[in-house]
Write an enzyme that holds these catalytic residues in place. Structure first.
Site, PDB file in Angstrom:
ATOM      1  N   LYS A 154       0.741  -1.303  -0.054  1.00  0.00           N
ATOM      2  CA  LYS A 154      -0.023   0.142   0.029  1.00  0.00           C
ATOM      3  C   LYS A 154       1.012   1.392  -0.091  1.00  0.00           C
ATOM      4  CE  LYS A 154      -3.898  -1.898   2.744  1.00  0.00           C
ATOM      5  NZ  LYS A 154      -5.049  -1.855   1.800  1.00  0.00           N
ATOM      6  N   ARG A 208     -10.513 -11.346   1.405  1.00  0.00           N
ATOM      7  CA  ARG A 208     -11.392 -12.494   0.865  1.00  0.00           C
ATOM      8  C   ARG A 208     -10.627 -13.734   1.100  1.00  0.00           C
ATOM      9  NH1 ARG A 208     -11.428  -9.107  -4.481  1.00  0.00           N
ATOM     10  NH2 ARG A 208     -11.360  -7.678  -2.646  1.00  0.00           N
TER      11      ARG A 208
END
Length: 497
Positions: A275, A349
């Site tokens: 990130k 996920r």
């Protein structure tokens, strides 16, 4: 903070609160205070633009004839429209006004509302609940703080003719608030304090409430084939864990449970798909979904809910290192399905995939609800006003929408469709972990749906709700504890004996 309910009397606390309805209609307690202060209340509310609208406040400092510091005159809005959510917002606004006032004791005079939706006891209990929720501050790491910023309020006395009934109603609300505060604490703690192992230890403390807690280590998860979850944490020095919470409150011991599953990425760097540095410190709250589950289980056990419930949280840390998962890697999930990892920052996920499969395979639940700070795309779609929900079951969605409206934790249903499902197909594995440029929240949900089989299921993306930079009526800025009250109300309204 101590909250008690008592009969009405002249105020002796540091600060005293009375109410008006719309059009400056004084309650009986407000009229009495106005008389005691030689008409000060009526004179004050005529000044400025005070009309008695919901949450409007007039402050009277050092009132005559009373040995107290201040009086707050607070608007309740239209009497016939005053519901539980609005009552809690009023309680929160009162606390926000007084929390750092220097006053330690508050008394709040709650009068009968003949045309209101709420009973006297309900009105008093929900005002108190709003005050408690707004009183929360996370200030454990301050070593130097000006007195003017420190919370001063330590006691609230709610004066009502229905004190006994209000106290009884408040007991359950108070236990739910315990769960909200626990969730807020977990989300706010930095990543060097809450990491998978320490988080699991904190959850173990719930055994004091009668919750049975299991903790699976990496070796046990490897034996179960949880390659998706373990792949996320393989770049971290912190061992990953799966924590299972059992609450057996139903009179029917063999009753199938409701199941809640939470994403617990205790810190998310993005892994190899790193990130940007700016704002990365906020990624300590990427375990907000798991905190909601832990808080909800705390609430259910605290109020002795008559339901069987399972909470499952996957706890990992997503770090870049020489052992970290790479873009392009293929992992084998517990279900046996293979996943091509296109982006290591789409890690939540992967954690949920194994947690969902484990939950439905082992516990055969009535339904599964997962919560996760899953996608930035959810915030693009709904901002910070609603959580997005995705489901294979219309009835479950309706129940969650209703619960969200009742406790002011709103949800908005988003679509699932085969056309979106195709976007997560991979050329070298059963699926890939991202779906491309468009519909990011939907393709994430489509991915998760491949691990629930036919179990009634809802995915709640709380990316915009777990942490807010601006304070609300019932929460300071920062961690909100969103999801705890939603899940508790969902259970209360639909699944308790």
């Amino acid at each position: 903070m101590n909250i008690k309910f008592c009969k009405k009397a002249l105020p002796t606390a540091d600060a005293h609160v009375v109410f008006t309805y719309a059009d400056r209609k004084l309650t009986e307690s407000a009229k009495k205070i106005d008389k005691e202060t030689d008409g000060l209340v009526k004179r004050a509310i005529k000044v400025g633009h005070f009309e008695g609208k919901l949450g409007q406040i007039v402050e009277l400092v050092a009132p005559v004839n009373l040995d107290i510091n201040r009086i707050l005159v607070v608007g309740l809005g239209a009497e016939a429209e005053l519901d539980a959510v609005k009552a809690e917002k009023v309680g929160g606004k009162i606390m926000a006004k007084l929390i750092s006032s220097g006053d330690e004791d508050i008394s709040i005079a709650v009068d009968s509302a003949k045309a209101a939706i709420l009973s006297d006891a309900e009105l008093a209990a929900h005002i108190a609940c709003g005050a408690r929720l707004r009183r929360y501050r996370f200030d454990k790491y301050f070593t130097k703080q000006p007195e003017s910023k420190k919370p001063s309020v330590i006691a609230v006395s709610v004066m009502t003719s229905a004190a006994t009934a209000a106290d009884k109603l408040f007991d359950d609300l108070d236990r739910v608030a315990d769960g909200v505060e626990f969730a807020r604490d977990l989300v706010t703690e930095p990543g060097n304090v809450v990491y998978p192992e320490s988080y699991a230890e904190k959850i173990k403390e719930l055994s004091e409430l009668g919750i049975d807690v299991e903790v699976l280590c990496e070796e046990e998860m490897e034996e179960l084939g949880m390659g998706a979850l373990l792949g996320v944490g393989q770049g971290s020095a912190c061992e990953s864990h799966l924590v299972i919470m059992h609450w057996n409150g139903s009179d029917k011991e063999d009753e199938a449970p409701v199941a809640f599953i939470g994403k617990g990425v205790t810190f998310d760097t993005g892994g190899i798909s790193l990130k940007p540095g700016a704002g990365m410190e906020d990624m300590k709250f990427d375990m907000g979904g798991s905190a909601a589950v832990v808080g909800a289980m705390t609430a259910l056990a605290g109020r002795n809910a008559k339901v069987n419930a399972i909470g499952v949280v996957g706890l990992v840390e997503n770090m870049p290192s020489s052992t970290a998962q790479r873009p392009g890697d293929v992992v084998v999930s517990m279900s046996g399905q293979t996943i091509e990892v296109i982006n290591t920052d789409a890690e939540g996920r992967l954690v949920l995939a194994d947690a969902l499969w484990y939950t439905q395979d082992r516990f055969k639940p009535k339904c599964m609800i997962d919560l996760a700070t899953l996608t930035g795309a959810m915030m693009v779609a709904l901002g910070q006003e609603y959580a997005g929900i995705f489901s294979n079951n219309d009835e479950l969605c309706d129940h969650l929408v209703n619960a969200g409206q009742t406790v002011d934790e709103p949800v908005w249903r988003m679509p699932l469709n085969k056309a979106y499902d195709k976007l997560v197909d991979s050329k070298i594995a059963d699926m890939r972990n991202i779906g491309g440029k468009y519909a990011g929240s939907i393709t994430a949900a489509q991915f998760l749906q491949r691990f629930v089989n036919d179990v009634p299921w809802v995915h709640i993306d709380i990316a915009g709700m777990a942490w807010k930079t601006e304070a609300s009526d019932v929460a300071d800025s920062g961690a909100t504890g969103y999801g705890v009250r939603l899940l508790d109300r969902f259970v209360h309204d639909n699944y308790e004996d």
